[in-house]
Design a protein around this motif. Structure first.
Motif, PDB file in Angstrom:
ATOM      1  N   SER A 100       0.820  -1.215   0.000  1.00  0.00           N
ATOM      2  CA  SER A 100       0.000   0.000   0.000  1.00  0.00           C
ATOM      3  C   SER A 100       0.850   1.261   0.000  1.00  0.00           C
ATOM      4  CB  SER A 100      -0.929  -0.023   1.225  1.00  0.00           C
ATOM      5  OG  SER A 100      -1.622   1.189   1.363  1.00  0.00           O
ATOM      6  N   THR A 101       1.857   1.286   0.868  1.00  0.00           N
ATOM      7  CA  THR A 101       2.603   2.527   1.104  1.00  0.00           C
ATOM      8  C   THR A 101       3.686   2.782   0.062  1.00  0.00           C
ATOM      9  OG1 THR A 101       2.194   2.144   3.456  1.00  0.00           O
ATOM     10  CG2 THR A 101       3.761   3.860   2.913  1.00  0.00           C
ATOM     11  N   SER A 102       4.195   1.738  -0.601  1.00  0.00           N
ATOM     12  CA  SER A 102       5.229   1.950  -1.619  1.00  0.00           C
ATOM     13  C   SER A 102       4.722   2.814  -2.768  1.00  0.00           C
ATOM     14  CB  SER A 102       5.727   0.602  -2.159  1.00  0.00           C
ATOM     15  OG  SER A 102       4.662  -0.121  -2.758  1.00  0.00           O
ATOM     16  N   SER A 103       3.421   2.780  -3.011  1.00  0.00           N
ATOM     17  CA  SER A 103       2.826   3.653  -4.031  1.00  0.00           C
ATOM     18  C   SER A 103       2.392   4.990  -3.433  1.00  0.00           C
ATOM     19  CB  SER A 103       1.624   2.968  -4.686  1.00  0.00           C
ATOM     20  OG  SER A 103       2.013   1.787  -5.356  1.00  0.00           O
ATOM     21  N   LYS A 104       1.832   4.952  -2.224  1.00  0.00           N
ATOM     22  CA  LYS A 104       1.368   6.181  -1.574  1.00  0.00           C
ATOM     23  C   LYS A 104       2.504   7.128  -1.240  1.00  0.00           C
ATOM     24  CE  LYS A 104      -2.806   4.313   0.657  1.00  0.00           C
ATOM     25  NZ  LYS A 104      -3.464   4.051   1.961  1.00  0.00           N
ATOM     26  N   GLY A 134       2.498   3.077  -9.801  1.00  0.00           N
ATOM     27  CA  GLY A 134       2.733   1.672  -9.472  1.00  0.00           C
ATOM     28  C   GLY A 134       4.150   1.247  -9.798  1.00  0.00           C
ATOM     29  N   LEU A 135       4.626   1.665 -10.972  1.00  0.00           N
ATOM     30  CA  LEU A 135       6.000   1.346 -11.386  1.00  0.00           C
ATOM     31  C   LEU A 135       7.012   2.000 -10.448  1.00  0.00           C
ATOM     32  CD1 LEU A 135       6.846  -0.427 -13.751  1.00  0.00           C
ATOM     33  CD2 LEU A 135       7.333   1.650 -15.062  1.00  0.00           C
ATOM     34  N   MET A 136       6.727   3.235 -10.047  1.00  0.00           N
ATOM     35  CA  MET A 136       7.587   3.931  -9.091  1.00  0.00           C
ATOM     36  C   MET A 136       7.574   3.211  -7.741  1.00  0.00           C
ATOM     37  SD  MET A 136       8.886   6.724 -10.535  1.00  0.00           S
ATOM     38  CE  MET A 136       9.153   8.009  -9.315  1.00  0.00           C
ATOM     39  N   GLY A 137       6.412   2.654  -7.382  1.00  0.00           N
ATOM     40  CA  GLY A 137       6.307   1.889  -6.139  1.00  0.00           C
ATOM     41  C   GLY A 137       7.176   0.645  -6.172  1.00  0.00           C
ATOM     42  N   VAL A 138       7.206  -0.041  -7.322  1.00  0.00           N
ATOM     43  CA  VAL A 138       8.065  -1.219  -7.494  1.00  0.00           C
ATOM     44  C   VAL A 138       9.534  -0.811  -7.357  1.00  0.00           C
ATOM     45  CG1 VAL A 138       8.858  -2.971  -9.129  1.00  0.00           C
ATOM     46  CG2 VAL A 138       6.414  -2.469  -8.933  1.00  0.00           C
ATOM     47  N   ILE A 141      10.475  -0.144  -3.633  1.00  0.00           N
ATOM     48  CA  ILE A 141      10.661  -1.325  -2.791  1.00  0.00           C
ATOM     49  C   ILE A 141      11.960  -2.046  -3.135  1.00  0.00           C
ATOM     50  CG2 ILE A 141       9.493  -3.160  -4.126  1.00  0.00           C
ATOM     51  CD1 ILE A 141       8.978  -2.424  -0.393  1.00  0.00           C
ATOM     52  N   LEU A 142      12.351  -2.030  -4.407  1.00  0.00           N
ATOM     53  CA  LEU A 142      13.603  -2.673  -4.809  1.00  0.00           C
ATOM     54  C   LEU A 142      14.812  -1.910  -4.269  1.00  0.00           C
ATOM     55  CD1 LEU A 142      12.789  -3.663  -8.517  1.00  0.00           C
ATOM     56  CD2 LEU A 142      12.761  -5.117  -6.487  1.00  0.00           C
ATOM     57  N   VAL A 143      14.764  -0.592  -4.334  1.00  0.00           N
ATOM     58  CA  VAL A 143      15.873   0.231  -3.834  1.00  0.00           C
ATOM     59  C   VAL A 143      16.012   0.101  -2.320  1.00  0.00           C
ATOM     60  CG1 VAL A 143      16.690   2.615  -3.514  1.00  0.00           C
ATOM     61  CG2 VAL A 143      15.796   1.896  -5.733  1.00  0.00           C
ATOM     62  N   VAL A 144      14.887   0.156  -1.601  1.00  0.00           N
ATOM     63  CA  VAL A 144      14.917   0.037  -0.136  1.00  0.00           C
ATOM     64  C   VAL A 144      15.445  -1.345   0.272  1.00  0.00           C
ATOM     65  CG1 VAL A 144      13.519  -0.054   1.969  1.00  0.00           C
ATOM     66  CG2 VAL A 144      13.087   1.719   0.269  1.00  0.00           C
ATOM     67  N   THR A 145      14.998  -2.397  -0.409  1.00  0.00           N
ATOM     68  CA  THR A 145      15.473  -3.748  -0.117  1.00  0.00           C
ATOM     69  C   THR A 145      16.971  -3.866  -0.378  1.00  0.00           C
ATOM     70  OG1 THR A 145      13.317  -4.701  -0.670  1.00  0.00           O
ATOM     71  CG2 THR A 145      15.188  -6.207  -0.638  1.00  0.00           C
ATOM     72  N   TYR A 146      17.427  -3.300  -1.487  1.00  0.00           N
ATOM     73  CA  TYR A 146      18.856  -3.332  -1.829  1.00  0.00           C
ATOM     74  C   TYR A 146      19.690  -2.679  -0.728  1.00  0.00           C
ATOM     75  CZ  TYR A 146      23.228  -2.339  -4.257  1.00  0.00           C
ATOM     76  OH  TYR A 146      24.566  -2.249  -4.600  1.00  0.00           O
ATOM     77  N   CYS A 147      19.252  -1.503  -0.286  1.00  0.00           N
ATOM     78  CA  CYS A 147      19.987  -0.783   0.758  1.00  0.00           C
ATOM     79  C   CYS A 147      19.973  -1.548   2.083  1.00  0.00           C
ATOM     80  CB  CYS A 147      19.387   0.607   0.972  1.00  0.00           C
ATOM     81  SG  CYS A 147      19.603   1.731  -0.434  1.00  0.00           S
ATOM     82  N   ALA A 376       6.363  -6.393  -5.122  1.00  0.00           N
ATOM     83  CA  ALA A 376       6.418  -5.846  -6.483  1.00  0.00           C
ATOM     84  C   ALA A 376       5.325  -6.435  -7.365  1.00  0.00           C
ATOM     85  CB  ALA A 376       7.795  -6.109  -7.089  1.00  0.00           C
ATOM     86  N   ILE A 377       5.089  -7.742  -7.244  1.00  0.00           N
ATOM     87  CA  ILE A 377       4.047  -8.402  -8.046  1.00  0.00           C
ATOM     88  C   ILE A 377       2.668  -7.855  -7.683  1.00  0.00           C
ATOM     89  CG2 ILE A 377       2.860 -10.608  -8.440  1.00  0.00           C
ATOM     90  CD1 ILE A 377       5.669 -11.942  -8.123  1.00  0.00           C
ATOM     91  N   PHE A 378       2.402  -7.728  -6.386  1.00  0.00           N
ATOM     92  CA  PHE A 378       1.124  -7.168  -5.928  1.00  0.00           C
ATOM     93  C   PHE A 378       0.921  -5.767  -6.492  1.00  0.00           C
ATOM     94  CE2 PHE A 378       0.573 -10.588  -2.948  1.00  0.00           C
ATOM     95  CZ  PHE A 378      -0.751 -10.533  -2.534  1.00  0.00           C
ATOM     96  N   VAL A 379       1.922  -4.895  -6.305  1.00  0.00           N
ATOM     97  CA  VAL A 379       1.809  -3.499  -6.753  1.00  0.00           C
ATOM     98  C   VAL A 379       1.598  -3.438  -8.257  1.00  0.00           C
ATOM     99  CG1 VAL A 379       3.033  -1.297  -6.982  1.00  0.00           C
ATOM    100  CG2 VAL A 379       3.172  -2.574  -4.842  1.00  0.00           C
TER     101      VAL A 379
END
Length: 492
Positions: A100-104, A134-138, A141-147, A376-379
């Motif tokens: 929810s929040t990765s897009s918001k 939605g794409l920005m949300g994906v 989440i990828l950048v935050v996970t990487y860090c 990412a799949i959900f978003v």
């Protein structure tokens, strides 16, 4: 060695208040139900927050040395299998929150610079605004996970700064709203028509009995998180008196704060003039209402239209900065903390070896990347599912609300089984009779079950099967995955 300083009633109340009260919950409540949301917040306070909080205190004080958190509570009450499934669903609530929040999160980010939600005008590679967000949300989440998998988690500290900003928003709302009320000679922007305003929503989507009953999930969500306070009883002065006193006072205090805040929004916000537009949704509602608060304040002061609009933009920017920092900090904690807690707290035999392995940064990197892929799949599927912005953010909000509410079914339902055990050392006991245990359990479960059922039924009755599907899929999918995990483990 010096004695550890014990927490007083006042200290406990402040801990509960800062953990539970959410500024954004008040804007969502006013948008969905207007003044009518107040009664539901009061009901949730006394029929969910207070009784469940006392239950969690009993759990937490009894299992204070357990490392698995709520998994330990459930495992010692209803057994390993249901504990694993229940805690897996609890984990899913955090995953769905991140969905929810990765897009918001891009809404406050854009508001910092534009003074309003600019995401509805974002277009990337020929995609519409919802798909772009939605794409920005994906990407987020990828950048935050990487860090986070590389140990770059110090950025989580900005959440405390964001928390200060969000706390100040409450002060701004109170001071500015009362100033507007004084300057406008007691005139409310949203008329209060006595009993009618208390029971009827100005929002056409919440006028049916089913829709109104579904709102209880929003109210329960506003009081979520009390289970995290269950372990503090051993740090209290005279816990058997301090905790119940603290939570009863906190229930009244938070209930009054929510009710008063919702009412204050009516001083500056006329629902039909400000919130009925197609550009207003559950993602940007806080910034729309803060912008409007500044604009109305400017008009009330006699400023010209241009200056009043500018003032509104700065109010929205202030809200955007605070919420963005709070989101940013929260993400860098929640991306690994619940997952790590669950994996390390539950039996290793239930997990593949890769999942439990910690990397050099001390985090379960493989599990975190699996989590990122799921988010990412959900978003992606929600944002590319053809919904407009209003439907998109309604789906995300309903998903988060249901996923947060669902684990409480396990925690509350397990309580009578927990109380049946006579081999436990219980330093803190509130529910001393079978009648109080069973009657309270049934009451709270009914509130939760009815809220969940009506939240799922409401879009079905409106023939909105997409919203109904995404609303319930989180707990159902993760519960099924947990069950399959456990069954495979039993067979092996």
């Amino acid at each position: 060695m010096g004695k550890t300083k014990k927490i007083s009633v006042t200290g406990l109340m402040l801990m509960i208040f800062t953990s539970i009260f959410g500024f954004a919950n008040t804007t969502v409540a006013f948008d969905q139900m207007g003044y009518a949301s107040i009664i539901w917040y009061v009901i949730a306070a006394f029929l969910f927050f207070l009784p469940s909080g006392l239950m969690f205190a009993e759990y937490g004080s009894t299992f204070k040395d357990a490392k698995g958190g709520i998994y330990s509570w459930l495992e010692q009450s209803i057994g390993e299998k249901l504990a694993f499934i229940g805690t897996f669903i609890w984990l899913s609530s955090w995953i769905i929150w991140m969905v929810s929040t990765s897009s918001k999160v891009w809404i406050p980010f854009s508001t910092i610079f534009a003074g309003h939600d600019a995401t509805q005008n974002w277009h990337l590679l020929g995609l519409n605004a919802t798909q772009t967000v939605g794409l920005m949300g994906v990407l987020w989440i990828l950048v935050v996970t990487y860090c986070a998998t590389r140990g770059i988690t110090s950025i989580a500290k900005v959440s405390s700064i964001g928390g200060i900003f969000v706390s100040l928003l409450n002060v701004v709302l109170f001071v500015v709203s009362l100033s507007i009320l004084f300057l406008n000679h007691g005139q409310l922007a949203e008329p209060f028509n006595g009993f009618s305003s208390i029971v009827n929503s100005p929002n056409p989507n919440f006028m049916s009995p089913v829709a109104m009953l579904s709102f209880i999930v929003y109210a329960v969500f506003a009081y979520g998180g009390m289970e995290s306070m269950g372990g503090v009883t051993d740090s209290l002065k005279k816990p058997e008196k301090t905790f119940p006193r603290g939570i009863i006072i906190s229930t009244i205090m938070i209930g009054i704060m929510y009710a008063l805040s919702i009412f204050l929004w009516g001083i500056s916000t006329n629902w039909h003039q400000t919130l009925s537009g197609h550009n207003v949704n559950l993602g940007n509602i806080t910034y729309v209402m803060m912008n409007n608060l500044g604009f109305v304040f400017g008009n009330s002061l006699g400023l010209n239209s241009t200056t009043a609009i500018t003032l509104g933009h700065w109010f929205a920017r202030f809200a955007g900065l605070g919420m963005f920092m709070a989101y940013l900090g929260s993400f860098f904690v929640l991306i690994y903390s619940p997952l790590k807690s669950f994996i390390l707290g539950s039996p290793k035999k239930l997990w593949p070896a890769k999942v439990t392995k910690l990397n050099k940064a001390g985090v379960p990197a493989f599990a975190m990347w699996c989590q990122a892929a799921i988010i990412a799949i959900f978003v992606f599927f929600i944002s590319f599912g053809g919904s407009d912005a209003q439907s998109f953010y309604t789906i995300l909000t309903d998903m988060a609300n249901i996923s947060t509410t669902f684990p409480y079914l396990f925690l509350i339902g397990a309580f009578p089984f927990f109380k049946r055990r006579h081999d436990l050392n219980r330093p803190f006991v509130i529910y001393k009779t079978k009648f109080s245990v069973y009657s309270t359990t049934i009451l709270v479960l009914l509130v939760l079950i009815f809220g969940i059922i009506f939240t799922v039924i409401e879009p079905i009755l409106e023939h909105d099967l997409i919203t109904a599907f995404w609303t319930i899929i989180g707990p159902v999918l993760f519960g099924a995955i947990a069950w399959i995990f456990y069954v495979v483990h039993e067979k092996n």
